[in-house]
Design an enzyme around this catalytic site. Structure first.
Site, short mmCIF file in Angstrom:
data_model
loop_
_atom_site.label_atom_id
_atom_site.label_comp_id
_atom_site.label_asym_id
_atom_site.label_seq_id
_atom_site.Cartn_x
_atom_site.Cartn_y
_atom_site.Cartn_z
N ASP A 45 3.72 2.30 -6.84
CA ASP A 45 3.07 3.09 -5.99
C ASP A 45 3.41 4.70 -6.02
O ASP A 45 4.27 5.11 -6.80
CB ASP A 45 3.33 2.85 -4.57
CG ASP A 45 4.71 3.11 -3.93
OD1 ASP A 45 5.59 3.61 -4.57
OD2 ASP A 45 4.99 2.69 -2.87
N GLU B 256 -1.52 3.64 -1.52
CA GLU B 256 -1.43 3.98 -2.62
C GLU B 256 -0.54 3.41 -3.58
O GLU B 256 -0.01 3.83 -4.49
CB GLU B 256 -0.66 5.31 -2.36
CG GLU B 256 0.81 5.30 -1.97
CD GLU B 256 1.20 4.92 -0.58
OE1 GLU B 256 2.38 5.10 -0.14
OE2 GLU B 256 0.05 4.81 0.20
#
Length: 323
Positions: free
Chosen positions: A194, A237
């Site tokens: 991420d 994300e």
């Protein structure tokens, strides 16, 4: 009306129908020479009956797949049975331009065909009649529908922001890979990563800036992927990549290349320069995993260790991390 006049009228009517009917009618002899060529064939080929009579049909139309055509017609000559072809098997026999107003975008006329044996009074089949049907409208409608369905299917499994697989489709593909590995005992790895400090990007540039960062990472990821890899947006994300037939060492090489590529890239958003880094975790599929969710948990644990140990690094899962 005398019988002879009636017979002449019948012949006239038959010839009139033969030349105006909206199907192609071609009669071929045993050597595939053209004996009869109706108005439909003349109009679409531009060849008069006199120009094709007694000519070899394969010489007249070299584009015909001779072996395929004979595989359809020879049983008609020998077994005296009808034969049929449809455009899904072979789009056309005679390549004619498409003049249909509805499906004007078709490059050629799609055709179905019927092969009929023509017997003599002694019961021998010396000729066959090939009936050509223009099915362009039907074919194009079906092809358009298939195209729409494929687009809808792709949309249903694609994340709209990143154009990567959405979580549902990616997770299903991982489950399939996990089952394959249980049978083959092969080696595949799962990479999860991420964006570091993503909240700061959202706070500084708004959600549009955050979306731009996610898109940027996705573009770099897609450039790094191999054909067999399956990448997806796992959520927010966070991203996930199934590295098929790749052991932990190979996965680490891939992850380091991706990490470096992202670290050295720049996004320009709202006249400002944004630099990004990512934290990555890798887990190789283990025979001790009883379900694919444990594989995800292992990669996620490795990702957590990367974040705990300074971020912008790659960590390979070790069972000791779970304790």
């Amino acid at each position: 009306m005398p019988a002879s006049d009636f017979d002449m009228n019948e012949i006239h009517w038959l010839m009139d129908m033969f030349n105006t009917v909206d199907v192609g009618l071609v009669v071929l002899d045993r050597h595939y020479r053209v004996c009869v060529w109706n108005g439909f064939m003349e109009n679409h080929s531009g060849l008069l009956p006199s120009a094709v009579k007694d000519k070899d049909v394969f010489d007249l139309f070299p584009g015909i797949d001779e072996a395929w055509f004979k595989s359809k017609s020879e049983p008609v000559f020998v077994l005296k049975n009808r034969s049929f072809t449809i455009w899904e098997q072979q789009p056309y026999i005679f390549r004619f331009k498409n003049y249909r107003p509805i499906t004007g975008k078709a490059d050629y006329m799609y055709q179905n065909a019927t092969f009929i044996p023509l017997t003599t009074v002694t019961g021998e089949v010396g000729h066959i009649c090939v009936i050509i049907y223009d099915v362009t409208d039907e074919a194009m409608n079906k092809l358009e529908l298939e195209k729409v369905n494929k687009t809808l299917e792709k949309m249903s499994r694609t994340d709209s922001l990143t154009k990567l697989a959405n979580r549902g489709y990616w997770e299903e593909s991982l489950r399939t890979e996990f089952k394959r590995l249980q049978r083959s005992h092969g080696s595949s790895s799962l990479l999860m990563f991420d964006i570091d400090f993503f909240k700061r990007i959202n706070d500084a540039y708004g959600h549009s800036g955050g979306d731009e960062a996610i898109r940027h990472i996705s573009d770099l990821l897609q450039k790094t992927l191999r054909e067999t890899d399956v990448a997806g947006r796992y959520g927010g994300e966070e991203f996930a990549v199934t590295l098929v037939d790749t052991d932990a060492e190979g996965a680490k090489v891939f992850a380091e290349r991706l990490r470096s590529l992202i670290e050295n890239s720049v996004i320009y958003y709202d006249n400002k320069e944004i630099k990004l880094t990512v934290s990555l975790g890798i887990a190789c599929c283990d025979d001790n995993f009883e379900k694919y969710e444990q594989w995800i948990e292992a990669a996620d644990t490795a990702l957590y260790h990367s974040k705990e140990n300074g971020r912008n690094i790659v960590t390979v899962y070790d069972p000791s991390m779970a304790h």
